[in-house]
Design a protein around this motif. Structure first.
Motif, PDB file in Angstrom:
ATOM      1  N   ALA A 270     -32.334  22.546 -32.774  1.00 44.34           N
ATOM      2  CA  ALA A 270     -33.276  22.908 -33.834  1.00 44.34           C
ATOM      3  C   ALA A 270     -34.559  23.487 -33.241  1.00 44.34           C
ATOM      4  O   ALA A 270     -35.130  24.445 -33.784  1.00 44.34           O
ATOM      5  CB  ALA A 270     -33.590  21.685 -34.688  1.00 44.34           C
ATOM      6  N   ARG A 271     -35.010  22.935 -32.123  1.00 39.38           N
ATOM      7  CA  ARG A 271     -36.227  23.456 -31.475  1.00 39.38           C
ATOM      8  C   ARG A 271     -36.020  24.888 -30.993  1.00 39.38           C
ATOM      9  O   ARG A 271     -36.889  25.747 -31.170  1.00 39.38           O
ATOM     10  CB  ARG A 271     -36.614  22.557 -30.302  1.00 39.38           C
ATOM     11  N   LEU A 272     -34.868  25.155 -30.382  1.00 38.65           N
ATOM     12  CA  LEU A 272     -34.586  26.494 -29.870  1.00 38.65           C
ATOM     13  C   LEU A 272     -34.477  27.511 -31.001  1.00 38.65           C
ATOM     14  O   LEU A 272     -34.947  28.657 -30.880  1.00 38.65           O
ATOM     15  CB  LEU A 272     -33.303  26.473 -29.043  1.00 38.65           C
ATOM     16  N   VAL A 273     -33.865  27.104 -32.105  1.00 32.84           N
ATOM     17  CA  VAL A 273     -33.749  28.000 -33.260  1.00 32.84           C
ATOM     18  C   VAL A 273     -35.138  28.330 -33.805  1.00 32.84           C
ATOM     19  O   VAL A 273     -35.453  29.492 -34.124  1.00 32.84           O
ATOM     20  CB  VAL A 273     -32.878  27.364 -34.353  1.00 32.84           C
ATOM     21  N   ALA A 274     -35.999  27.320 -33.893  1.00 33.49           N
ATOM     22  CA  ALA A 274     -37.355  27.547 -34.400  1.00 33.49           C
ATOM     23  C   ALA A 274     -38.133  28.483 -33.480  1.00 33.49           C
ATOM     24  O   ALA A 274     -38.899  29.338 -33.945  1.00 33.49           O
ATOM     25  CB  ALA A 274     -38.087  26.210 -34.534  1.00 33.49           C
ATOM     26  N   CYS A 275     -37.935  28.341 -32.177  1.00 32.07           N
ATOM     27  CA  CYS A 275     -38.616  29.229 -31.230  1.00 32.07           C
ATOM     28  C   CYS A 275     -38.125  30.666 -31.368  1.00 32.07           C
ATOM     29  O   CYS A 275     -38.911  31.625 -31.287  1.00 32.07           O
ATOM     30  CB  CYS A 275     -38.400  28.732 -29.802  1.00 32.07           C
ATOM     31  N   GLN A 276     -36.808  30.837 -31.571  1.00 31.61           N
ATOM     32  CA  GLN A 276     -36.253  32.180 -31.732  1.00 31.61           C
ATOM     33  C   GLN A 276     -36.788  32.851 -32.989  1.00 31.61           C
ATOM     34  O   GLN A 276     -37.075  34.058 -32.988  1.00 31.61           O
ATOM     35  CB  GLN A 276     -34.731  32.109 -31.771  1.00 31.61           C
ATOM     36  N   GLU A 277     -36.906  32.076 -34.056  1.00 33.68           N
ATOM     37  CA  GLU A 277     -37.432  32.629 -35.307  1.00 33.68           C
ATOM     38  C   GLU A 277     -38.873  33.113 -35.136  1.00 33.68           C
ATOM     39  O   GLU A 277     -39.282  34.085 -35.778  1.00 33.68           O
ATOM     40  CB  GLU A 277     -37.338  31.581 -36.410  1.00 33.68           C
ATOM     41  N   LYS A 278     -39.618  32.434 -34.292  1.00 31.32           N
ATOM     42  CA  LYS A 278     -41.007  32.835 -34.052  1.00 31.32           C
ATOM     43  C   LYS A 278     -41.134  33.808 -32.890  1.00 31.32           C
ATOM     44  O   LYS A 278     -42.255  34.168 -32.508  1.00 31.32           O
ATOM     45  CB  LYS A 278     -41.853  31.585 -33.775  1.00 31.32           C
ATOM     46  N   GLU A 279     -39.958  34.199 -32.327  1.00 32.65           N
ATOM     47  CA  GLU A 279     -39.906  35.133 -31.203  1.00 32.65           C
ATOM     48  C   GLU A 279     -40.638  34.586 -29.986  1.00 32.65           C
ATOM     49  O   GLU A 279     -41.306  35.316 -29.245  1.00 32.65           O
ATOM     50  CB  GLU A 279     -40.473  36.499 -31.610  1.00 32.65           C
ATOM     51  N   TRP A 280     -40.526  33.293 -29.787  1.00 34.99           N
ATOM     52  CA  TRP A 280     -41.085  32.653 -28.603  1.00 34.99           C
ATOM     53  C   TRP A 280     -40.000  32.542 -27.544  1.00 34.99           C
ATOM     54  O   TRP A 280     -38.823  32.353 -27.849  1.00 34.99           O
ATOM     55  CB  TRP A 280     -41.602  31.252 -28.918  1.00 34.99           C
ATOM     56  N   LYS A 281     -40.403  32.639 -26.288  1.00 35.69           N
ATOM     57  CA  LYS A 281     -39.469  32.408 -25.193  1.00 35.69           C
ATOM     58  C   LYS A 281     -39.310  30.898 -24.979  1.00 35.69           C
ATOM     59  O   LYS A 281     -40.300  30.183 -24.848  1.00 35.69           O
ATOM     60  CB  LYS A 281     -39.975  33.063 -23.911  1.00 35.69           C
ATOM     61  N   ALA A 282     -38.071  30.452 -24.933  1.00 37.36           N
ATOM     62  CA  ALA A 282     -37.830  29.022 -24.748  1.00 37.36           C
ATOM     63  C   ALA A 282     -36.510  28.808 -24.029  1.00 37.36           C
ATOM     64  O   ALA A 282     -35.528  29.509 -24.299  1.00 37.36           O
ATOM     65  CB  ALA A 282     -37.814  28.294 -26.096  1.00 37.36           C
ATOM     66  N   LYS A 283     -36.504  27.871 -23.099  1.00 36.42           N
ATOM     67  CA  LYS A 283     -35.287  27.509 -22.379  1.00 36.42           C
ATOM     68  C   LYS A 283     -34.834  26.115 -22.801  1.00 36.42           C
ATOM     69  O   LYS A 283     -35.650  25.274 -23.194  1.00 36.42           O
ATOM     70  CB  LYS A 283     -35.538  27.526 -20.873  1.00 36.42           C
ATOM     71  N   ARG A 284     -33.548  25.905 -22.684  1.00 30.86           N
ATOM     72  CA  ARG A 284     -33.013  24.597 -23.031  1.00 30.86           C
ATOM     73  C   ARG A 284     -33.457  23.576 -21.991  1.00 30.86           C
ATOM     74  O   ARG A 284     -33.327  23.803 -20.777  1.00 30.86           O
ATOM     75  CB  ARG A 284     -31.486  24.635 -23.101  1.00 30.86           C
ATOM     76  N   ARG A 285     -33.984  22.493 -22.463  1.00 30.54           N
ATOM     77  CA  ARG A 285     -34.468  21.469 -21.551  1.00 30.54           C
ATOM     78  C   ARG A 285     -33.310  20.662 -20.968  1.00 30.54           C
ATOM     79  O   ARG A 285     -32.233  20.591 -21.553  1.00 30.54           O
ATOM     80  CB  ARG A 285     -35.451  20.538 -22.281  1.00 30.54           C
ATOM     81  N   LYS A 286     -33.571  20.046 -19.836  1.00 28.49           N
ATOM     82  CA  LYS A 286     -32.552  19.248 -19.163  1.00 28.49           C
ATOM     83  C   LYS A 286     -32.267  17.982 -19.957  1.00 28.49           C
ATOM     84  O   LYS A 286     -33.179  17.337 -20.476  1.00 28.49           O
ATOM     85  CB  LYS A 286     -33.019  18.891 -17.752  1.00 28.49           C
ATOM     86  N   GLU A 287     -30.991  17.649 -20.057  1.00 27.54           N
ATOM     87  CA  GLU A 287     -30.591  16.450 -20.798  1.00 27.54           C
ATOM     88  C   GLU A 287     -31.192  15.207 -20.156  1.00 27.54           C
ATOM     89  O   GLU A 287     -31.055  14.988 -18.955  1.00 27.54           O
ATOM     90  CB  GLU A 287     -29.066  16.337 -20.799  1.00 27.54           C
ATOM     91  N   PRO A 288     -31.882  14.385 -20.932  1.00 26.58           N
ATOM     92  CA  PRO A 288     -32.526  13.195 -20.355  1.00 26.58           C
ATOM     93  C   PRO A 288     -31.510  12.108 -20.016  1.00 26.58           C
ATOM     94  O   PRO A 288     -30.459  11.993 -20.647  1.00 26.58           O
ATOM     95  CB  PRO A 288     -33.468  12.731 -21.477  1.00 26.58           C
ATOM     96  N   LYS A 289     -31.844  11.328 -18.992  1.00 23.67           N
ATOM     97  CA  LYS A 289     -30.980  10.204 -18.613  1.00 23.67           C
ATOM     98  C   LYS A 289     -31.322   8.940 -19.392  1.00 23.67           C
ATOM     99  O   LYS A 289     -30.496   8.046 -19.538  1.00 23.67           O
ATOM    100  CB  LYS A 289     -31.108   9.932 -17.121  1.00 23.67           C
ATOM    101  N   GLY A 290     -32.558   8.873 -19.859  1.00 26.68           N
ATOM    102  CA  GLY A 290     -32.975   7.686 -20.600  1.00 26.68           C
ATOM    103  C   GLY A 290     -34.075   8.034 -21.581  1.00 26.68           C
ATOM    104  O   GLY A 290     -34.538   9.176 -21.655  1.00 26.68           O
ATOM    105  N   GLN A 291     -34.475   7.062 -22.342  1.00 23.11           N
ATOM    106  CA  GLN A 291     -35.513   7.261 -23.352  1.00 23.11           C
ATOM    107  C   GLN A 291     -36.437   6.047 -23.357  1.00 23.11           C
ATOM    108  O   GLN A 291     -35.974   4.900 -23.409  1.00 23.11           O
ATOM    109  CB  GLN A 291     -34.891   7.447 -24.735  1.00 23.11           C
TER     110      GLN A 291
END
Length: 449
Positions: A270-291
Motif C-alpha cells: 500500500a505504501r509503494l502504491v501511494a508513492c507511485q500515485e504521487k510520483e515519488w521514488k520509493a524502494k521496497r524496504r527489507k523484510e523485518p526479522k522482528g517487531q
C-alpha cells in the motif's frame, strides 16, 4: 557383572560393558587396559545400585539438542525469553552447538569468550546463560554438576593500557561504571531539556524509578496522599504507586509470525502504491526479522511493586505538570495522542542535552540552533537510578528504606527480616532530597551571577 571387551588393536582397544538400570548392556570405549575397563564398568553398576548413576550417553548430548529442552522448562518474562533466544542463535549455538555437554567447562567457555569481537557485556551475558543451561543439564540428569558454577570469567581489565591511566599512579578509569549525577547536574539537565522530558529525568534522579516504571505511570498512580503519625502529629507524604499488574512499560522485540509478515507486506504494498500515485521514488524496504512492541505489565519483580515518596518540591512540580497535561499516561510523548515513550525516542532528547551538541548556523529554510556544552557525557536513565541510590547512601538513609525505595528484595539476610521502615526514616530522606534541590538552585544562581 561388568566385564571388558577388546575391540581393535589401537592404543585404547578395551571397552567396558555393564548392565544399565533397564537391564540392557551399556558400553564405554577408550580404555588402555582390560583392568581399567572392568573397574570403570563396576563403578557404573555400583552407582546404579546406590541410586546415584548418571548416564554417560546423556552427557554426550550435543548442546544444541539440549537447549530446546531447557528453554521449554523455563518460565520467564517475554523480554527475558527473547534476550535468551538472541544470545543463543547469535552466539552460543554457533559456538557450542555440536559440542557435547560433558565437554563444556570453564576452560572451553573462557577460550570461546576471548575470541569474540562483540561487546564484552554481551560475552558476559552469553556465558552467564551458558552456565544456567549447564546447571539445568545437571538438574535434568545429563551432567553430574555444572563445571562453570561459581567460577568467574577472567576480565579483560587485567590488560591495562597506560594511556588510560589518570591521576594517581595505579589508578585506571573504569569505562564500565555507570555515570551518575550531582544535584546541580540533574538541575541543569532539567532546565536544558524542559517540559515533560526534563521533568522525567529529574523525577528519575529524585525517586530512583526504573525507565519502564516511569514510562508506564498512569494518572491514577501519581500524587497519592499517605498519612502517618510522627511525634504524635500527622505526617503527610505524597507518593507514586507502582502497580503490581500494570506498573511498568515493557519494550520487547518479538519475532514476526506468518500473519505478522503478511500484514507487513500488505502495508508495504500500500505504501509503494501511494508513492507511485504521487510520483515519488520509493524502494521496497527489507523484510523485518522482528517487531518492537510496547505493552504494560508487572514491574521487574515482586518487590518492585511499591510506593515511592516525593520530596515537596517535586510534588509541586508534578501538580503544575498535571494541570496542563492532557494525557492519561503522565510521561507520554509530547505532541502526540498520548503515545508511550520508546527508549530510542527519548535517547534522542537526552543524548544532546547530556553530551552537548554543535551549533548549526542559520541558513535558508532552517532557523539554525545554538550549541550546547556537555553537562554529563554518557549519562543515561539507568544512571539516574544509580544517582538516587548514591544520594541516599551519601545522606545515610537507612538500608530498609533504601531497599524499599529502589524496589530491591532482601534475600538470605536476617537483618532484612527484622528491620522496618518508620515515618522518621521517610522524613529524613525527604528532607535530604529537598536540601539537595535547594543546593542545586543556589549553585545555578551563583553560576549566572
Amino acid at each position: 557383572m561388568a566385564y571388558a571387551e577388546k575391540r581393535g588393536t589401537g592404543k585404547t582397544p578395551w571397552r567396558a560393558r555393564y548392565k544399565r538400570p533397564d537391564g540392557t548392556l551399556g558400553s564405554e570405549p577408550g580404555f588402555r587396559t582390560k583392568k581399567a575397563a572392568e573397574e570403570w564398568g563396576e563403578d557404573q553398576e555400583a552407582a546404579i545400585r546406590a541410586g546415584r548413576w548418571q548416564d554417560p550417553e546423556r552427557a554426550r548430548t550435543p548442546f544444541a539438542e539440549f537447549v530446546p529442552i531447557w528453554m521449554a522448562a523455563q518460565k520467564a518474562a517475554p523480554a527475558t525469553t527473547i534476550k535468551r533466544q538472541r544470545l543463543l542463535t547469535r552466539h552460543l549455538i554457533p559456538g557450542f552447538g555440536t559440542t557435547k555437554l560433558c565437554e563444556i567447562n570453564i576452560f572451553t567457555a573462557r577460550a570461546w569468550g576471548n575470541k569474540q569481537t562483540c561487546a564484552q557485556s554481551t560475552v558476559g551475558h552469553a556465558l552467564t546463560l551458558l552456565s544456567m543451561i549447564l546447571t539445568g543439564a545437571a538438574d535434568a540428569g545429563y551432567l553430574l554438576a555444572n563445571p562453570m558454577y561459581g567460577r568467574r570469567r577472567q576480565s579483560d581489565r587485567a590488560v591495562h593500557d597506560v594511556t588510560q591511566q589518570q591521576g594517581a599512579v595505579g589508578h585506571v578509569e573504569d569505562d564500565d561504571e555507570e555515570v551518575w549525577a550531582q544535584p546541580e547536574d540533574a538541575y541543569q539537565l532539567y532546565q536544558r531539556m524542559g517540559g515533560v522530558e526534563g521533568l522525567m529525568v529529574l523525577t528519575a534522579c529524585y525517586t530512583g524509578l526504573r525507565w519502564g516504571e516511569l514510562a508506564g505511570l498512569h494518572r491514577s498512580n501519581v500524587l497519592l496522599k499517605r498519612t502517618d503519625e510522627l511525634d504524635g502529629k500527622p505526617f503527610e507524604r505524597i507518593v507514586f504507586r507502582i502497580d503490581p499488574k500494570v506498573g511498568a512499560l515493557h519494550e520487547v522485540e518479538f519475532a514476526l509470525d506468518e500473519a505478522d509478515l503478511k500484514r507487513w507486506h500488505e502495508a508495504e504494498d500500500a505504501r509503494l502504491v501511494a508513492c507511485q500515485e504521487k510520483e515519488w521514488k520509493a524502494k521496497r524496504r527489507k523484510e523485518p526479522k522482528g517487531q518492537v512492541r510496547l505493552y504494560l505489565g508487572p514491574p521487574k519483580n515482586r518487590t518492585s511493586s511499591r510506593e515511592v515518596d516525593l520530596p515537596p518540591f517535586l510534588a509541586q512540580l508534578w501538580e503544575e505538570h498535571l494541570k496542563e497535561w492532557p494525557h492519561e499516561y503522565v510521561f507520554s510523548t509530547p505532541g502526540t495522542e498520548g503515545a508511550w515513550w520508546r527508549r530510542g525516542n527519548y535517547s534522542r532528547v537526552l543524548r544532546p542535552a547530556a553530551d552537548g551538541r554543535e551549533a548549526i548556523p542559520r541558513k535558508r529554510g532552517y532557523a539554525g540552533r545554538g550549541g550546547w556544552e556537555p553537562i554529563l557525557p554518557e549519562f543515561t536513565m539507568r544512571g539516574a537510578r544509580h544517582t538516587h541510590d548514591t544520594w541516599m547512601k551519601e545522606d545515610r538513609v537507612d538500608r530498609s528504606l533504601r531497599f524499599k525505595t529502589m524496589g530491591w528484595a532482601v534475600t538470605g539476610d536476617i537483618e532484612g527480616v527484622y528491620e522496618h521502615v518508620t515515618p522518621q526514616m521517610r522524613k529524613e530522606r525527604l528532607d535530604a532530597l529537598e536540601a539537595r534541590w535547594e543546593r542545586s538552585q543556589r549553585m545555578a544562581l551563583a553560576q549566572v551571577s
